[in-house]
Structure formats: C-alpha cells, structure tokens
Design an enzyme around this catalytic site. Sequence first.
Site, PDB file in Angstrom:
ATOM      1  N   SER A 124       0.825  -1.209   0.000  1.00  0.00           N
ATOM      2  CA  SER A 124       0.000   0.000   0.000  1.00  0.00           C
ATOM      3  C   SER A 124       0.853   1.251   0.000  1.00  0.00           C
ATOM      4  CB  SER A 124      -0.856  -0.023   1.273  1.00  0.00           C
ATOM      5  OG  SER A 124      -1.437   1.233   1.500  1.00  0.00           O
ATOM      6  N   TYR A 149      -1.906  -0.871  10.943  1.00  0.00           N
ATOM      7  CA  TYR A 149      -2.154  -1.424   9.604  1.00  0.00           C
ATOM      8  C   TYR A 149      -0.947  -1.161   8.704  1.00  0.00           C
ATOM      9  CZ  TYR A 149      -3.740  -1.584   4.765  1.00  0.00           C
ATOM     10  OH  TYR A 149      -3.811  -1.834   3.413  1.00  0.00           O
ATOM     11  N   LYS A 153       1.995  -3.760   6.702  1.00  0.00           N
ATOM     12  CA  LYS A 153       2.410  -3.774   5.293  1.00  0.00           C
ATOM     13  C   LYS A 153       3.935  -3.673   5.199  1.00  0.00           C
ATOM     14  CE  LYS A 153      -1.500  -4.494   3.614  1.00  0.00           C
ATOM     15  NZ  LYS A 153      -1.808  -5.705   2.857  1.00  0.00           N
TER      16      LYS A 153
HETATM   17  P1  NAD Z   1     -11.206  -6.518   1.312  1.00  0.00           P
HETATM   18  O1  NAD Z   1     -11.439  -6.500   2.776  1.00  0.00           O
HETATM   19  O2  NAD Z   1     -12.345  -6.231   0.413  1.00  0.00           O
HETATM   20  O3  NAD Z   1     -10.562  -7.916   0.868  1.00  0.00           O
HETATM   21  C1  NAD Z   1      -9.761  -8.695   1.731  1.00  0.00           C
HETATM   22  C2  NAD Z   1     -10.336 -10.088   1.726  1.00  0.00           C
HETATM   23  O4  NAD Z   1      -9.543 -10.938   2.568  1.00  0.00           O
HETATM   24  C3  NAD Z   1     -11.771 -10.146   2.281  1.00  0.00           C
HETATM   25  O5  NAD Z   1     -12.578 -10.853   1.375  1.00  0.00           O
HETATM   26  C4  NAD Z   1     -11.632 -10.883   3.609  1.00  0.00           C
HETATM   27  O6  NAD Z   1     -12.791 -11.652   3.914  1.00  0.00           O
HETATM   28  C5  NAD Z   1     -10.398 -11.730   3.361  1.00  0.00           C
HETATM   29  N1  NAD Z   1      -9.647 -12.096   4.566  1.00  0.00           N
HETATM   30  C6  NAD Z   1      -9.232 -11.265   5.566  1.00  0.00           C
HETATM   31  N2  NAD Z   1      -8.536 -11.976   6.480  1.00  0.00           N
HETATM   32  C7  NAD Z   1      -8.521 -13.269   6.053  1.00  0.00           C
HETATM   33  C8  NAD Z   1      -7.967 -14.462   6.571  1.00  0.00           C
HETATM   34  N3  NAD Z   1      -7.289 -14.473   7.725  1.00  0.00           N
HETATM   35  N4  NAD Z   1      -8.121 -15.612   5.876  1.00  0.00           N
HETATM   36  C9  NAD Z   1      -8.816 -15.617   4.696  1.00  0.00           C
HETATM   37  N5  NAD Z   1      -9.361 -14.507   4.161  1.00  0.00           N
HETATM   38  C10 NAD Z   1      -9.213 -13.348   4.836  1.00  0.00           C
HETATM   39  O7  NAD Z   1      -9.996  -5.513   1.010  1.00  0.00           O
HETATM   40  P2  NAD Z   1      -9.429  -4.980  -0.363  1.00  0.00           P
HETATM   41  O8  NAD Z   1      -9.685  -3.524  -0.421  1.00  0.00           O
HETATM   42  O9  NAD Z   1      -9.834  -5.841  -1.473  1.00  0.00           O
HETATM   43  O10 NAD Z   1      -7.864  -5.142  -0.086  1.00  0.00           O
HETATM   44  C11 NAD Z   1      -7.123  -6.258  -0.542  1.00  0.00           C
HETATM   45  C12 NAD Z   1      -5.673  -6.086  -0.140  1.00  0.00           C
HETATM   46  O11 NAD Z   1      -5.171  -4.866  -0.679  1.00  0.00           O
HETATM   47  C13 NAD Z   1      -5.430  -6.009   1.368  1.00  0.00           C
HETATM   48  O12 NAD Z   1      -4.219  -6.693   1.646  1.00  0.00           O
HETATM   49  C14 NAD Z   1      -5.277  -4.535   1.625  1.00  0.00           C
HETATM   50  O13 NAD Z   1      -4.498  -4.274   2.747  1.00  0.00           O
HETATM   51  C15 NAD Z   1      -4.574  -4.089   0.351  1.00  0.00           C
HETATM   52  N6  NAD Z   1      -4.784  -2.659   0.040  1.00  0.00           N
HETATM   53  C16 NAD Z   1      -6.070  -2.174  -0.081  1.00  0.00           C
HETATM   54  C17 NAD Z   1      -6.251  -0.831  -0.361  1.00  0.00           C
HETATM   55  C18 NAD Z   1      -7.627  -0.238  -0.478  1.00  0.00           C
HETATM   56  O14 NAD Z   1      -7.771   0.965  -0.399  1.00  0.00           O
HETATM   57  N7  NAD Z   1      -8.682  -1.015  -0.691  1.00  0.00           N
HETATM   58  C19 NAD Z   1      -5.135   0.017  -0.548  1.00  0.00           C
HETATM   59  C20 NAD Z   1      -3.865  -0.514  -0.428  1.00  0.00           C
HETATM   60  C21 NAD Z   1      -3.695  -1.864  -0.138  1.00  0.00           C
HETATM   61  C1  UD1 Z   2      -6.690   5.434   3.293  1.00  0.00           C
HETATM   62  C2  UD1 Z   2      -5.897   4.777   4.382  1.00  0.00           C
HETATM   63  C3  UD1 Z   2      -4.553   4.326   3.830  1.00  0.00           C
HETATM   64  C4  UD1 Z   2      -4.732   3.440   2.611  1.00  0.00           C
HETATM   65  C5  UD1 Z   2      -5.534   4.203   1.572  1.00  0.00           C
HETATM   66  C6  UD1 Z   2      -5.755   3.366   0.346  1.00  0.00           C
HETATM   67  C7  UD1 Z   2      -6.707   6.029   6.344  1.00  0.00           C
HETATM   68  C8  UD1 Z   2      -6.346   7.010   7.403  1.00  0.00           C
HETATM   69  N1  UD1 Z   2      -5.730   5.748   5.462  1.00  0.00           N
HETATM   70  O1  UD1 Z   2      -5.983   6.588   2.972  1.00  0.00           O
HETATM   71  O2  UD1 Z   2      -3.839   3.604   4.804  1.00  0.00           O
HETATM   72  O3  UD1 Z   2      -3.484   3.084   2.055  1.00  0.00           O
HETATM   73  O4  UD1 Z   2      -6.791   4.580   2.161  1.00  0.00           O
HETATM   74  O5  UD1 Z   2      -6.991   3.512  -0.220  1.00  0.00           O
HETATM   75  O6  UD1 Z   2      -7.794   5.467   6.310  1.00  0.00           O
HETATM   76  N2  UD1 Z   2     -11.844  12.245   3.295  1.00  0.00           N
HETATM   77  C9  UD1 Z   2     -12.829  13.164   3.592  1.00  0.00           C
HETATM   78  N3  UD1 Z   2     -14.013  12.707   4.116  1.00  0.00           N
HETATM   79  C10 UD1 Z   2     -14.262  11.384   4.333  1.00  0.00           C
HETATM   80  C11 UD1 Z   2     -13.245  10.432   4.022  1.00  0.00           C
HETATM   81  C12 UD1 Z   2     -12.042  10.920   3.519  1.00  0.00           C
HETATM   82  O7  UD1 Z   2     -12.643  14.360   3.406  1.00  0.00           O
HETATM   83  O8  UD1 Z   2     -15.358  11.026   4.819  1.00  0.00           O
HETATM   84  C13 UD1 Z   2     -10.582  12.725   2.698  1.00  0.00           C
HETATM   85  C14 UD1 Z   2      -9.335  12.374   3.479  1.00  0.00           C
HETATM   86  O9  UD1 Z   2      -9.035  13.336   4.427  1.00  0.00           O
HETATM   87  C15 UD1 Z   2      -8.300  12.277   2.343  1.00  0.00           C
HETATM   88  C16 UD1 Z   2      -9.107  11.791   1.137  1.00  0.00           C
HETATM   89  O10 UD1 Z   2     -10.461  12.102   1.447  1.00  0.00           O
HETATM   90  O11 UD1 Z   2      -7.787  13.549   2.059  1.00  0.00           O
HETATM   91  C17 UD1 Z   2      -8.982  10.313   0.875  1.00  0.00           C
HETATM   92  O12 UD1 Z   2      -9.289   9.600   2.075  1.00  0.00           O
HETATM   93  P1  UD1 Z   2      -9.429   8.011   2.103  1.00  0.00           P
HETATM   94  O13 UD1 Z   2     -10.330   7.567   1.032  1.00  0.00           O
HETATM   95  O14 UD1 Z   2      -9.755   7.606   3.502  1.00  0.00           O
HETATM   96  O15 UD1 Z   2      -7.972   7.508   1.699  1.00  0.00           O
HETATM   97  P2  UD1 Z   2      -6.534   7.872   2.349  1.00  0.00           P
HETATM   98  O16 UD1 Z   2      -6.650   8.855   3.433  1.00  0.00           O
HETATM   99  O17 UD1 Z   2      -5.628   8.208   1.234  1.00  0.00           O
END
Ligand code: NAD
Ligand code: UD1
Length: 338
Positions: A124, A149, A153
């Site tokens: 991330s 969190y 990572k």
């Molecule tokens: P998500 O929660 O939708 O998907 C994660 C999945 O993993 C879920 O379906 C959950 O049920 C499953 N899971 C969690 N713990 C488990 C376990 N112990 N055993 C088996 N399954 C398990 O999240 P996502 O947004 O799809 O994120 C996927 C990956 O990407 C994660 O590793 C997250 O940290 C990373 N990531 C997400 C974002 C984001 O903004 N969505 C940004 C950066 C990194």
């Molecule tokens: C979040 C996670 C970050 C992750 C990233 C990936 C937090 C603190 N950080 O970051 O670890 O890697 O998502 O998707 O959750 N905002 C508003 N109102 C809201 C929600 C958000 O103004 O209700 C603003 C925030 O201040 C920020 C922007 O929108 O400026 C994006 O926020 P968000 O979607 O939560 O993502 P990140 O903060 O980038």
Amino acid sequence: MKVLVTGGAGYIGSHTCVALLEAGYDVCVIDNLDNSSYEAVKRVEELTGKKITFYEKDILDKPAMEEIFAAEKPDAVIHFAALKAVGESVAKPLEYYHCNVFGTIALLETMKKFGVKKLVYSSSATVYSSVKEMPVNEQSFAYVTTNPYGWTKIMCEQIIRDTCHADPELAVALLRYFNPVGAHPSGRIGEDPAGIPNNLMPFVAQVASGKRERLSVFGNDYPTRDGTGVRDYIHVCDLADGHVLALGKITDGNGVYTYNLGSGQGTSVLEMVKAFEEASGREIPYVISPRRPGDIAEVYADASLAEKELGFKTKRDVYDMCKDLWNWQAQNPNGYQK
Ligand code: NAD
Ligand code: UD1
C-alpha cells in the site's frame, strides 16, 4: 497456469479474479468471508462464464491451507487476504498483526512446503506516509508509518524480501496500491464496506444514494490547490490489470520487484466530489470538518517504473471511476445483500 488468490472474494480480489480469468488463468480462491460475501465469487463466475474453485477458509488455518495446496497445486499465489481498516487497527493492533503478519508467514511456509515460487503481494501507499517529496517513487520508502495497519504492510514487505534473499528461486512482486476506486463497469461487483465507510468515495456514493445525509470534508486548510487532501485515485479495474502484468513479469524472472500502482495524478477531495456529481447527476451536500488525525496533505505516485517494466498505464480516469462506482451503488444499494 493456476493462480491461488487469497482474499479473492474481497473488493480488489474479485476484480482481479475477473482479469485473471479473462487473461486465461485458472483461479482458485481462499477467503474466510470476514469482510466479503460468496455472492461476489458467484458474480465473477457469471461475468466471465468461468468456474472458480472456492474455499471458505482462514489463511491462518495451516492444515486447511496444506490440503488446498495439495489439491490445487497452484503455480502462483496472489495474496490479498488481510484486515485493512486503519482506525480499527489502532484500536485492535494485535488482531491486525495476527491476521496480516502471521497470515503472510503461514502462506509463505505453505508455499515453501509445496514448492510454489511465485507471489504477488498487496502492499500500500501507506508505506510512504512519512514522505514529503511528491511524487513518491519506489525508493522513497522510509520504513515509517502512522498506524498498526501500515506497519503490517511494512513488516510483510520485509518478511517477503528476506524470504526471497534466502531462496533465489522465488519471484515476488510487491505492489504498492494508491487509492483504488470504482467498480466493474457491469455494476455486478464493487466495494461493499461494512458499516459507515472510512474511505472517501464509498462514503460519497452512499450520500448520493440517500443512505448518508452529507459528506464531511476533513480539512480545507492543507497546502494544496483548494486546501483539501490530494490523493492518487486508481480505477479498480486498472489495478486488477496491473496484477496480471505483474504475474507475467514474475513468471519469467526471479527476485523481488516493487511497483507503485497509481495513475501518477493527484486529485483533491473537492475535485473528486465534483467528478462524482458530474458522473452521477446527483448533488453531494458536504460540510467542512476538522482534519482527520493521521492524514497527510497529499500523496501521489511516480508510476513510471511500472510503465517501463510492466507496460502498465491506467486507462480509466476519475470520471470513469465515479461513473462505475455510481452504477454499482445504484444497482446494489445494500451491496451484496439483496
Ligand atoms: P477486502 O477486505 O475487500 O478484501 C480482503 C479479503 O480478505 C476479504 O474478502 C476478507 O474476507 C479476506 N480475509 C481477511 N482476512 C482473512 C484471513 N485471515 N483468511 C482468509 N481470508 C481473509 O480488502 P481490499 O480492499 O480488497 O484489499 C485487498 C488487499 O489490498 C489487502 O491486503 C489490503 O491491505 C490491500 N490494500 C487495499 C487498499 C484499499 O484501499 N482497498 C489500498 C492498499 C492496499
Ligand atoms: C486510506 C488509508 C490508507 C490506505 C488508503 C488506500 C486512512 C487514514 N488511510 O488513505 O492507509 O493506504 O486509504 O486507499 O484510512 N476524506 C474526507 N471525508 C471522508 C473520508 C475521507 O474528506 O469522509 C478525505 C481524506 O481526508 C483524504 C481523502 O479524502 O484527504 C482520501 O481519504 P481516504 O479515502 O480515507 O484515503 P486515504 O486517506 O488516502
């Protein structure tokens, strides 16, 4: 080639399963459905016309993992399964370290036992939390973050790098995602957050559908062009395509490859709200609220390495992200729950 996808029922995992199946890979999924629904897997099958072998199991359940590896004999693993809510990780650090760090170790041990040498890992942009110079490139990594969190990572990246040093046959892609937004253009799969969304765009979508009254914009006094936070939003289907490209890269090589997956563009909160209003035709009422603790003013990617080495370039812009998000939200106001 068969790919085992952990967390494949989740938001990014389900979109990546579509991309993998469309690219001709066989796919099996392990997910404990802690933050997802089996309905997502069914819809991926429906969208692609292909089968997924699904295991409702926890990646920490080693005997179950070993049975699955023995039965499936995967050629590669994409590891999404993790807990991902930043605020919750501050309140429940041990649950986060347990699931994310022990889960990754259990997976690496199982891969070692069954001779699986290819891994794509979900990292991330949170690993860049302390970086001031924009855009961030892969070398900007500073081993500092602001919450448990984020630490999971950083720790998992390091554990994977060390494991690769010990086994030169391993090939790993560490993918650092920026802010994934949007949904499959069909509106059949998308992000289904439990409870009140923490992230900006799922919250905006729920305001548009009338589920929430108004958006709180967290701070308009940042040193950015309109005072609101700037992030690098990437369409989840572009992100999914990045996984297929990364898998191709590690299929041919070995060692550790680290890539930013972002668009390279920064967009402010108010710009995203405007784009969503245009794409949905709905007004998004908002109020300016205090800054959210732990937030930074801006972060966006230098995405040139992934372009150079993977041929990765985002194809969808913020308007597409908003249009597809709204299509998903309008068709599925209660997510996967009917
Ligand atoms: P998500 O929660 O939708 O998907 C994660 C999945 O993993 C879920 O379906 C959950 O049920 C499953 N899971 C969690 N713990 C488990 C376990 N112990 N055993 C088996 N399954 C398990 O999240 P996502 O947004 O799809 O994120 C996927 C990956 O990407 C994660 O590793 C997250 O940290 C990373 N990531 C997400 C974002 C984001 O903004 N969505 C940004 C950066 C990194
Ligand atoms: C979040 C996670 C970050 C992750 C990233 C990936 C937090 C603190 N950080 O970051 O670890 O890697 O998502 O998707 O959750 N905002 C508003 N109102 C809201 C929600 C958000 O103004 O209700 C603003 C925030 O201040 C920020 C922007 O929108 O400026 C994006 O926020 P968000 O979607 O939560 O993502 P990140 O903060 O980038």
